[in-house]
Design a protein around this motif. Structure first.
Motif, short mmCIF file in Angstrom:
data_model
loop_
_atom_site.label_atom_id
_atom_site.label_comp_id
_atom_site.label_asym_id
_atom_site.label_seq_id
_atom_site.Cartn_x
_atom_site.Cartn_y
_atom_site.Cartn_z
N THR A 141 1.40 -6.81 -1.37
CA THR A 141 1.13 -8.34 -1.80
C THR A 141 1.91 -8.98 -0.83
N TRP A 142 1.55 -10.24 -0.72
CA TRP A 142 2.42 -11.37 0.25
C TRP A 142 2.97 -12.18 -0.92
N LEU A 143 4.20 -12.40 -0.96
CA LEU A 143 4.82 -13.30 -1.96
C LEU A 143 5.01 -14.74 -1.42
N ALA A 144 4.36 -15.48 -2.28
CA ALA A 144 4.37 -16.98 -1.94
C ALA A 144 5.68 -17.66 -1.69
N ASN A 145 6.63 -17.36 -2.74
CA ASN A 145 7.80 -18.01 -2.53
C ASN A 145 9.04 -17.24 -1.97
N GLY A 146 8.77 -16.11 -1.92
CA GLY A 146 9.58 -14.89 -1.43
C GLY A 146 9.36 -14.62 -0.04
N ASP A 147 8.39 -15.21 0.61
CA ASP A 147 7.97 -14.85 2.03
C ASP A 147 8.06 -13.47 2.43
N ALA A 148 7.58 -12.60 1.75
CA ALA A 148 7.85 -11.20 2.18
C ALA A 148 6.84 -10.57 1.43
N ILE A 149 6.63 -9.18 1.79
CA ILE A 149 5.68 -8.06 1.44
C ILE A 149 6.61 -7.44 0.25
N ARG A 150 5.62 -7.28 -0.93
CA ARG A 150 5.99 -6.47 -1.79
C ARG A 150 5.17 -5.34 -2.13
N ILE A 151 5.62 -4.09 -2.11
CA ILE A 151 4.49 -2.73 -2.64
C ILE A 151 4.82 -2.46 -4.07
N PHE A 152 3.37 -2.15 -4.30
CA PHE A 152 3.38 -1.94 -5.80
C PHE A 152 2.56 -0.52 -6.19
N LYS A 153 3.32 0.34 -6.55
CA LYS A 153 2.68 1.78 -6.82
C LYS A 153 1.63 1.68 -8.09
N MET A 154 0.61 2.27 -8.12
CA MET A 154 -0.28 2.49 -9.16
C MET A 154 -0.19 3.84 -9.74
N ILE A 155 0.28 3.84 -10.91
CA ILE A 155 0.62 5.21 -11.64
C ILE A 155 -0.22 5.65 -12.81
N LYS A 156 -1.03 6.60 -12.64
CA LYS A 156 -1.81 7.03 -13.49
C LYS A 156 -1.35 7.55 -14.66
N LYS A 157 -1.22 7.26 -16.09
CA LYS A 157 -0.90 7.65 -17.26
C LYS A 157 -1.63 8.93 -17.70
N ASP A 158 -1.10 9.59 -18.66
CA ASP A 158 -1.88 10.62 -19.39
C ASP A 158 -3.17 10.47 -19.84
N ASP A 159 -3.41 9.17 -20.50
CA ASP A 159 -4.51 8.88 -21.04
C ASP A 159 -5.77 8.42 -19.98
N GLY A 160 -5.14 8.46 -18.77
CA GLY A 160 -6.03 7.99 -17.60
C GLY A 160 -5.91 6.61 -17.30
N SER A 161 -5.27 5.85 -17.91
CA SER A 161 -5.11 4.37 -17.57
C SER A 161 -4.19 4.17 -16.30
N LEU A 162 -3.97 2.95 -16.04
CA LEU A 162 -3.20 2.69 -14.98
C LEU A 162 -1.79 1.77 -15.29
N SER A 163 -0.70 2.07 -14.65
CA SER A 163 0.35 1.01 -14.84
C SER A 163 0.84 0.72 -13.26
N PHE A 164 1.62 -0.09 -13.33
CA PHE A 164 2.22 -0.82 -11.95
C PHE A 164 3.58 -0.86 -11.91
N LYS A 165 4.11 -0.50 -10.83
CA LYS A 165 5.57 -0.45 -10.57
C LYS A 165 5.84 -0.89 -9.25
N ALA A 166 6.80 -2.17 -9.13
CA ALA A 166 7.04 -2.74 -7.97
C ALA A 166 7.98 -1.68 -7.16
N ALA A 167 8.19 -1.82 -5.88
CA ALA A 167 9.19 -1.24 -5.12
C ALA A 167 10.47 -2.05 -5.37
N PRO A 168 11.59 -0.93 -5.51
CA PRO A 168 12.81 -1.97 -5.81
C PRO A 168 13.24 -2.96 -4.60
N GLU A 169 12.89 -2.77 -3.47
CA GLU A 169 13.22 -3.97 -2.60
C GLU A 169 11.88 -4.50 -1.95
N ASP A 170 11.86 -5.66 -1.68
CA ASP A 170 10.82 -6.15 -0.76
C ASP A 170 11.13 -6.13 0.75
#
Length: 441
Positions: free
Chosen positions: A149-178
């Motif tokens: 994503t591109w952050l509007a205020n941060g003026d930087a790229i942020r990466i999100f990982k899509m993590i698949k749970k045991d029940d098949g649904s997804l959760s999202f985790k942002a990278a520690p640093e932009d």
């Protein structure tokens, strides 16, 4: 003496009686006033209790106002309106596997929609929160397991990982640093190469930055176009292109060695032919075709399947008059059969081979269209412009496919090929009939 005392006593008793009478009268008046006051407070209290709080009343009025202000749109080709964002949607992107559509808005969320639900009554989505900021752009990774994503205020790229749970649904985790802040002007677009080798970001001040996946700058390109209006990575992952104030589209190849190490960015070719600045462009899925839309009031289709290292130039296939304006977007269906152009709140769909205007979609959104894309199977065209995402059946694509297969059928030599084409034509015609017979949304 006794008579005088008796008179004095009588006068005293009379005075006392008068005082008592006055006191009783005053008390009665006070009691009456108290009763009236009590009744008044009781009535006021019950009125306050029955009426909603002022803030709540204002919120209800605002809610009614918002509800009445919602943009209603219907069209025979409208397959769905995806509603989930509470802010205006600014960007859309389909995953490479075709399963997901990502959208971002100024409500501090990125939403992931399932494409298989487009034709269902309910359209569920998963939400990724953008902490302390909001995303203006979103792009899937090639493996469909992450997005940037591109952050509007941060003026930087942020990466999100899509993590698949045991029940098949997804959760999202942002990278520690932009990614570090490098751009000095408004960002136009970001992207990840399908090869997974680099990330691109482009701004209005003629700058394009090529990053590795960890946020290190590999190269910086000056487009020399006075201002950039759009930039993108080709679907094949080899090229980066930009357009702007000048009447051309410039294309570079991002080169890597056999071991995967970055080497250089070299100029590949230009698309020259417009007489004014170019608003936007798009690639076909195989990068063999490009389409551009210009301030000169035309869109142009180009054959870019050339060996530019042997000095071969792309050649113009078609020029078509169209309505366009600053901020116009153009999309080319992955199969190269349909061109879509936005102009303000409207969308026009053309047959890419003939240039014929097939569909005019008027007033699709209440505000200017911010993004316009085909899904990877060329079945749907999606666009954003307000809080809703519109999903349209690509009827012009079905018609063009049927025409192409009918031409192939005339040239077919063996019976097996003819039967296969006849079946494909029948299936495509059936799908088109179903789309056109569906009730308007």
């Amino acid at each position: 003496m006794e008579v005088a005392a008796l008179v004095a006593l009588t006068l005293l008793l009379g005075a006392l009686v008068i005082l008592v009478a006055v006191a009783v009268g005053r008390r009665k008046k006070e009691i009456k006033e108290e009763v009236e006051q009590t009744a008044e407070f009781t009535a006021e209290a019950s009125a306050v209790k029955g009426a909603p709080p002022k803030k709540q009343k204002q919120e209800k009025q605002r809610s009614r106002k918002d509800k009445s202000a919602q943009h209603n749109f219907s069209h025979p080709l409208l397959a769905a309106s995806l509603k989930g964002h509470s802010g205006n949607v600014t960007c859309l992107d389909f995953s490479s596997n075709g399963k997901y559509l990502a959208s971002c808005a100024d409500d501090r969320t990125v939403r992931i929609w399932s494409t298989k639900d487009f034709l269902e009554r309910e359209h569920k989505c998963l939400r990724a929160n953008v902490e302390l900021d909001h995303a203006t752009l979103v792009r899937f990774s090639p493996d469909s397991r992450a997005f940037i994503t591109w952050l509007a205020n941060g003026d930087a790229i942020r990466i999100f990982k899509m993590i698949k749970k045991d029940d098949g649904s997804l959760s999202f985790k942002a990278a520690p640093e932009d990614f570090p802040q490098k751009h000095k002007a408004t960002i136009l677009n970001i992207g990840i190469a399908e090869t997974g080798k680099f990330i691109m970001s482009a701004s209005t001040d003629t700058t394009i930055i090529i990053w590795d996946l960890k946020g290190e700058v590999l190269a910086s390109i000056n487009t020399n176009q006075i201002t950039n209006s759009y930039a993108a990575i080709s679907p094949c992952g080899r090229f980066v292109a930009s357009c702007g104030f000048t009447p051309d589209v410039k294309v570079w190849e991002v080169c890597f060695g056999k071991g995967g190490e970055f080497r250089e960015v070299v100029r590949a070719f230009d698309l020259k032919g417009h007489s004014a600045g170019v608003h936007a462009f798009a690639f076909s899925n195989d990068s063999h075709r490009m389409v551009s839309v210009s301030k000169d009031g035309t869109w142009k289709l180009w054959n870019t399947d050339v060996e530019y290292k042997k000095q071969q130039d792309p050649y113009l296939l078609k020029t078509v008059r169209c309505s366009s304006s600053d901020g116009s977007r153009v999309a080319l269906s992955p199969d190269g059969r349909v061109v879509a152009v936005s102009d303000g709140c409207n969308v026009a769909m053309y047959n890419a081979a003939t240039g014929q205007l097939e569909e005019e979609l008027q007033g699709v959104h209440s505000e200017e269209i911010t993004d316009l894309r085909f899904d990877i199977n060329s079945r749907f065209l999606v666009c954003s412009g307000d809080k809703a995402i519109r999903v349209f059946h690509n009827a012009p694509g079905y018609r063009a496919a049927i025409t192409d297969m009918q031409d192939m059928l005339k040239k077919a030599q063996n019976e097996a090929m003819k039967q296969r084409l006849q079946q494909q034509i029948s299936d495509a015609q059936s799908a088109l009939d179903t789309v056109l017979a569906a009730p308007a949304n």
